[in-house]
Write a protein that holds these residues in place. Structure first.
Motif, mmCIF file in Angstrom:
data_model
loop_
_atom_site.group_PDB
_atom_site.id
_atom_site.type_symbol
_atom_site.label_atom_id
_atom_site.label_comp_id
_atom_site.label_asym_id
_atom_site.label_seq_id
_atom_site.Cartn_x
_atom_site.Cartn_y
_atom_site.Cartn_z
ATOM 1 N N TRP A 286 0.833 -1.211 0.000
ATOM 2 C CA TRP A 286 0.000 0.000 0.000
ATOM 3 C C TRP A 286 0.865 1.256 0.000
ATOM 4 N N PHE A 287 1.855 1.286 0.863
ATOM 5 C CA PHE A 287 2.707 2.474 0.956
ATOM 6 C C PHE A 287 3.620 2.599 -0.256
ATOM 7 N N GLN A 288 4.025 1.475 -0.807
ATOM 8 C CA GLN A 288 4.799 1.516 -2.039
ATOM 9 C C GLN A 288 3.974 2.154 -3.159
ATOM 10 N N ASP A 289 2.673 1.813 -3.214
ATOM 11 C CA ASP A 289 1.793 2.407 -4.216
ATOM 12 C C ASP A 289 1.608 3.902 -3.967
ATOM 13 N N GLU A 290 1.432 4.278 -2.705
ATOM 14 C CA GLU A 290 1.296 5.705 -2.391
ATOM 15 C C GLU A 290 2.525 6.476 -2.872
ATOM 16 N N TRP A 291 3.693 5.940 -2.598
ATOM 17 C CA TRP A 291 4.922 6.591 -3.039
ATOM 18 C C TRP A 291 4.974 6.700 -4.564
ATOM 19 N N ARG A 292 4.544 5.641 -5.234
ATOM 20 C CA ARG A 292 4.596 5.637 -6.701
ATOM 21 C C ARG A 292 3.723 6.748 -7.284
ATOM 22 N N PHE A 293 2.535 6.926 -6.720
ATOM 23 C CA PHE A 293 1.659 7.975 -7.223
ATOM 24 C C PHE A 293 2.117 9.366 -6.786
ATOM 25 N N ALA B 136 5.189 14.484 -8.400
ATOM 26 C CA ALA B 136 6.493 15.163 -8.403
ATOM 27 C C ALA B 136 7.003 15.342 -9.826
ATOM 28 N N HIS B 137 6.814 14.324 -10.654
ATOM 29 C CA HIS B 137 7.263 14.400 -12.052
ATOM 30 C C HIS B 137 6.475 15.463 -12.813
ATOM 31 N N PHE C 225 8.849 18.873 -8.689
ATOM 32 C CA PHE C 225 9.432 18.984 -7.347
ATOM 33 C C PHE C 225 10.125 17.682 -6.963
ATOM 34 N N THR C 226 10.929 17.749 -5.923
ATOM 35 C CA THR C 226 11.665 16.581 -5.437
ATOM 36 C C THR C 226 10.872 15.910 -4.329
ATOM 37 N N LEU C 227 10.689 14.604 -4.448
ATOM 38 C CA LEU C 227 9.995 13.832 -3.419
ATOM 39 C C LEU C 227 11.026 13.032 -2.633
ATOM 40 N N VAL C 228 10.992 13.177 -1.311
ATOM 41 C CA VAL C 228 11.907 12.447 -0.430
ATOM 42 C C VAL C 228 11.102 11.386 0.316
ATOM 43 N N LYS C 229 11.342 10.123 0.000
ATOM 44 C CA LYS C 229 10.589 9.018 0.596
ATOM 45 C C LYS C 229 11.375 8.446 1.779
ATOM 46 N N ILE C 230 10.707 8.377 2.938
ATOM 47 C CA ILE C 230 11.380 7.906 4.149
ATOM 48 C C ILE C 230 10.457 6.977 4.930
ATOM 49 N N GLY C 231 10.978 5.830 5.335
ATOM 50 C CA GLY C 231 10.250 4.936 6.222
ATOM 51 C C GLY C 231 10.485 5.351 7.664
ATOM 52 N N VAL C 232 9.405 5.420 8.447
ATOM 53 C CA VAL C 232 9.527 5.845 9.853
ATOM 54 C C VAL C 232 8.807 4.830 10.748
ATOM 55 N N PRO C 233 9.451 3.694 11.044
ATOM 56 C CA PRO C 233 8.794 2.636 11.802
ATOM 57 C C PRO C 233 8.593 2.921 13.281
ATOM 58 N N ASN C 234 9.237 3.955 13.806
ATOM 59 C CA ASN C 234 9.054 4.302 15.213
ATOM 60 C C ASN C 234 9.203 5.808 15.412
ATOM 61 N N LYS D 224 -3.801 6.027 -5.338
ATOM 62 C CA LYS D 224 -3.511 7.190 -6.185
ATOM 63 C C LYS D 224 -3.964 8.467 -5.501
ATOM 64 N N ARG D 225 -5.184 8.451 -4.979
ATOM 65 C CA ARG D 225 -5.655 9.654 -4.279
ATOM 66 C C ARG D 225 -4.778 9.947 -3.068
ATOM 67 N N HIS D 226 -4.464 8.908 -2.317
ATOM 68 C CA HIS D 226 -3.727 9.118 -1.075
ATOM 69 C C HIS D 226 -2.265 9.497 -1.334
ATOM 70 N N GLY D 227 -1.723 9.051 -2.454
ATOM 71 C CA GLY D 227 -0.347 9.417 -2.788
ATOM 72 C C GLY D 227 -0.274 10.650 -3.661
#
Length: 324
Positions: free
Chosen positions: A37-44, A49-50, A54-63, A279-282
């Motif tokens: 799900w989060f991979q899809d959000e990032w993709r959209f 960004a394209h 703009f530049t998109l910075v993707k970061i996992g924040v598990p805690n 798509k909407r959420h990303g």
């Protein structure tokens, strides 16, 4: 009389936060980066960004610790804002303070951030899911398929994979439970299986315990907050020798997890999923953040999305409706 210099200074004061000379950089922080799900959000979000440059910075924040470090890191990278699905909604005040400290705009996605008393933080715009209503869609889908198969509800077990510390998870599963009850499903046949996390492995472990305790049921309906957890439950039923036609599992998300299950040559107990729009959420959250930064257009305080039941039979049609 106001001088020309003073007029110029006044005009400069209303220039958007990110001028043409200042590249826009937006963070997109998610609690479980490995989940489809989060991979899809990032993709959209990358699509947005394209389109806007703009530049998109993707970061996992598990805690919480990594979350705060990520927000500080975004500021060091000269980002202007971020979208976040936090590892714990109760970290809302920490997110708000970190954003203000670093001069960053913040927007939440999927799980709405709350303060110490459990109230939504109004200063952080949110795009989420109408969790209870989507849960009801799951429950109604289970009821309909039980009727198609001619099952007697009194002989069926309903497994609710529970992760109640997360409000979104609790609301989704409660919606499903209420739909089952409204259809006449016996309350005594609803079994709670408590998960340590919301992933496939945790669901598998929780489901195995529940199946051991309630071996009297030969037919099961299973539901949870996402596709991954329902899949874990399906794997557990398979391990107990239950045939695919003895189990009805409906997930939420419409992720690659569900699509991979539908692609198998023979149907499994994973009957369907309520497709919600990554798509909407990303894309939309990233685009909303971009407009907030460049045009000072503040996103709506709360935007809630809905879903559609998707099965291996109608998946092509449903995905086309969602632009996927």
């Amino acid at each position: 009389m106001i001088s020309a210099l003073a007029m110029t200074l006044c005009n400069l004061s209303v220039v958007p936060a990110a001028s043409a000379a200042e590249p826009v950089k937006i963070g997109f922080l998610v609690k479980q980066a490995e989940e489809p799900w989060f991979q899809d959000e990032w993709r959209f979000a990358e699509q947005a960004a394209h389109e806007k440059g703009f530049t998109l910075v993707k970061i996992g924040v598990p805690n919480g610790e990594k979350m705060i470090a990520a927000i500080d890191n975004l500021a060091a990278q000269k980002a202007q804002g971020f979208v976040i699905c936090a590892p714990d909604v109760k970290l809302g005040i920490a997110v708000e303070r970190a954003a203000k400290r670093n001069g960053l705009k913040a927007m939440s996605v999927d799980d709405q951030l709350v303060d110490g008393s459990g109230k939504p933080i109004s200063s952080i715009p949110h795009m989420g899911i109408s969790a209870y209503e989507i849960g009801k869609q799951v429950g109604l889908g289970l009821v309909d398929e039980m009727k198609v198969r001619g099952w007697k509800m009194t002989e069926v077990g309903a497994m609710r994979l529970a992760f109640d510390q997360l409000p979104t998870a609790r609301e989704r599963t409660q919606g499903a439970v209420d739909a089952l009850k409204a259809a006449g499903f016996p309350v005594a046949n609803i079994v709670d299986a408590t998960q340590a996390k919301t992933d496939t492995e945790s669901a598998f472990n929780a489901a195995n315990i529940a199946l051991t305790k309630h071996a009297q049921f030969k037919h099961w309906v299973v539901f949870d907050m996402n596709d991954e957890a329902v899949l874990g439950t399906i794997r557990a039923t398979e391990g107990r020798g239950l045939r695919s036609d003895a189990v009805i599992g409906i997930g939420i998300g419409g992720s690659k997890t569900a699509l991979n299950e539908f692609a198998k040559p023979s149907p499994t107990g994973f009957y369907g999923t309520v497709l919600i729009s990554p798509k909407r959420h990303g894309y939309e959250t990233a685009m909303n953040m971009y407009k907030w930064i460049t045009e000072n257009k503040v996103p709506a305080a709360v935007t809630l999305t809905t879903g559609t039941l998707m099965t291996r039979v109608n998946q092509t049609e449903v995905r086309a409706q969602f632009g996927l």
